[in-house]
Design an enzyme around this catalytic site. Structure first.
Site, PDB file in Angstrom:
ATOM      1  N   ASP A  90      96.698  36.877  83.684  1.00 33.42           N
ATOM      2  CA  ASP A  90      98.271  36.835  83.576  1.00 33.42           C
ATOM      3  C   ASP A  90      98.762  38.022  83.700  1.00 33.42           C
ATOM      4  O   ASP A  90      97.862  39.112  83.460  1.00 33.42           O
ATOM      5  CB  ASP A  90      98.779  36.353  82.099  1.00 33.42           C
ATOM      6  N   SER A  91     100.028  38.466  84.026  1.00 34.42           N
ATOM      7  CA  SER A  91     100.470  39.757  84.391  1.00 34.42           C
ATOM      8  C   SER A  91     100.444  40.595  83.246  1.00 34.42           C
ATOM      9  O   SER A  91     100.671  41.698  83.266  1.00 34.42           O
ATOM     10  CB  SER A  91     102.006  39.526  85.097  1.00 34.42           C
ATOM     11  N   ASP A 270      97.167  26.188  80.864  1.00 35.61           N
ATOM     12  CA  ASP A 270      96.369  26.882  79.875  1.00 35.61           C
ATOM     13  C   ASP A 270      97.310  27.052  78.624  1.00 35.61           C
ATOM     14  O   ASP A 270      98.249  26.746  78.435  1.00 35.61           O
ATOM     15  CB  ASP A 270      96.402  28.459  80.271  1.00 35.61           C
ATOM     16  N   CYS A 308      83.571  11.156  71.167  1.00 31.63           N
ATOM     17  CA  CYS A 308      83.242  12.550  71.894  1.00 31.63           C
ATOM     18  C   CYS A 308      81.624  12.728  72.034  1.00 31.63           C
ATOM     19  O   CYS A 308      80.823  12.380  70.968  1.00 31.63           O
ATOM     20  CB  CYS A 308      83.789  13.445  70.941  1.00 31.63           C
ATOM     21  N   CYS A 310      80.504  15.911  72.924  1.00 31.30           N
ATOM     22  CA  CYS A 310      80.224  17.370  72.798  1.00 31.30           C
ATOM     23  C   CYS A 310      79.090  17.786  72.144  1.00 31.30           C
ATOM     24  O   CYS A 310      78.740  16.991  71.172  1.00 31.30           O
ATOM     25  CB  CYS A 310      81.759  18.329  72.311  1.00 31.30           C
ATOM     26  N   CYS A 313      79.688  17.214  68.251  1.00 35.93           N
ATOM     27  CA  CYS A 313      79.616  15.829  67.733  1.00 35.93           C
ATOM     28  C   CYS A 313      78.566  15.422  68.119  1.00 35.93           C
ATOM     29  O   CYS A 313      77.953  14.381  67.004  1.00 35.93           O
ATOM     30  CB  CYS A 313      80.841  15.029  68.512  1.00 35.93           C
ATOM     31  N   HIS A 339      84.396  21.704  70.137  1.00 37.29           N
ATOM     32  CA  HIS A 339      84.860  20.461  70.212  1.00 37.29           C
ATOM     33  C   HIS A 339      86.355  20.423  70.942  1.00 37.29           C
ATOM     34  O   HIS A 339      86.644  19.696  71.602  1.00 37.29           O
ATOM     35  CB  HIS A 339      84.817  19.875  68.782  1.00 37.29           C
TER      36      HIS A 339
END
Length: 374
Positions: A90-91, A270, A308, A310, A313, A339
């Site tokens: 980002d700037s 984002d 899930c 992940c 999990c 997660h």
């Protein structure tokens, strides 16, 4: 940068972006690593466990600490962090605007005080690109004139005019630097402003897209306006953005926001929400949010989300996460962040798959059905 559209479903798009460091499949969620670190996670978590291809870092924060020149000496963001895939930076304009007690924009840039030590600094279109050349990020955002909402038409007009003026300076400077061999593997995105005023959004989008940027972002949203107002503004703006370049909606947002804005033609997202909420005890699941610190989870042996797969999990229970949070154990922040980010990444990967298979509408309906909505 190479960009191609793999499939569309009405306005929704599945695309491929290739930078010098990675191939990015969209729609994509980019974890936020403000100070060159996604909070509570390390590079292995990002590359191996979450399998991210792009993350975000922030020019303002890295300029102030440790300094962009320090990072340049240590191999840019990739050498400094060990993260081998793409970085978007980002700037820093938003942070200069939001974190400083005396942020002040004029025709040439933004003056601000450091939130760390109170020293004065001044960002110009050239300055923020010079910082990002040192960072060696794959995608650089240019300086824009961000304003708070609601705003008067007079202030919106100034914002749009300044943003276009700074964009012209940025693209001219970038071309000159590339001629000198600087920034040839870095890409540059402009940021469309205009608040929630359709007239000014059209002006900003039309003026910026006439310039030779590698991609375009929609900025200045998710700053307190109603959700539907944001969706309407995105829906109005995306048709003015080139079809053959990436479309990025900055700082957005909830899972619902992401689904709705994919539906309106956005490719990249984002937000700090998944990691920040994780640290505060809020967990995202297929069926909505849960508060892991609630007493009812003290003896709950089930994973956070039965659907899930992940790392968290597959290995830990709600009871254990509840204990870690209450005990203020640092391990909690890592497991909860893994997660929540996995949830966001899986959400956008699932959206991509459904677009390619021509069933995004069904995917969207199922998303809401699980939450008891629509």
């Amino acid at each position: 940068m190479k960009f191609k559209i793999d499939a569309t479903y009405q306005k929704a798009r599945a695309c491929t972006i290739k930078t010098s460091h990675s191939t990015i499949k969209t729609p994509v969620f980019m974890p936020v690593g403000t100070a060159a670190s996604v909070k509570a996670l390390d590079t292995n978590d990002l590359l191996t466990i979450l399998q991210t291809n792009i993350i975000l870092a922030n020019t303002y924060h890295l300029y102030l600490r440790p300094g962009d020149e320090v990072i340049a000496k240590l191999g840019g963001l990739h050498g400094f962090t060990g993260y081998k895939n793409s970085f978007l930076t980002d700037s820093g304009g938003f942070q200069a605007f939001s974190l400083s007690d005396i942020s002040k924009a004029d025709e040439n840039g933004i003056e601000f005080k450091s939130h760390i030590d109170g020293t004065k600094h001044y960002f110009t279109p050239k300055k923020v690109l010079d910082i990002q050349y040192n960072l060696k990020s794959d995608i650089m955002m240019i300086l824009d004139d961000l304003i708070a909402l609601p705003a008067t038409k007079e202030r919106l007009k100034i914002s749009v005019e300044r943003t276009t003026k700074w964009a012209k300076k940025s693209i001219e400077y970038h071309k000159k630097m590339q001629e000198k061999g600087i920034g040839n593997e870095q890409n540059i995105f402009a940021i469309i402003q205009g608040g929630v005023d359709f007239e000014f959004r059209k002006i900003s989008a039309t003026e910026l897209t006439s310039l030779d940027f590698d991609g375009f972002a929609i900025g200045g949203l998710s700053v307190g306006e109603e959700n539907q107002t944001m969706y309407d503004t995105v829906e109005f703006t995306t048709p003015f953005m080139p079809k053959d370049k990436p479309r990025y909606l900055m700082g957005v947002g909830t899972p619902e926001d992401i689904i709705e804005c994919i539906d309106r033609g956005v490719d990249m997202f984002d937000c700090v929400m998944p990691t920040r909420n994780a640290r505060n005890g809020t967990i995202f699941t297929s069926y909505g949010r849960l508060n892991i610190k609630a007493a009812k989870y003290k003896l709950d042996e089930s994973p956070i989300d039965e659907e899930c797969n992940c790392y968290t999990c597959k290995n830990y229970s709600k009871a254990y996460l509840n204990h870690l949070f209450r005990a203020k154990e640092l391990t909690y922040y890592r497991l909860a962040s893994i997660h929540n980010l996995h949830y966001y990444l899986t959400l956008t990967r699932g959206a991509r798959e459904s677009i390619i298979e021509g069933r995004f509408n069904e995917y969207r309906k199922e998303f809401y059905k699980k939450r008891g909505k629509k």
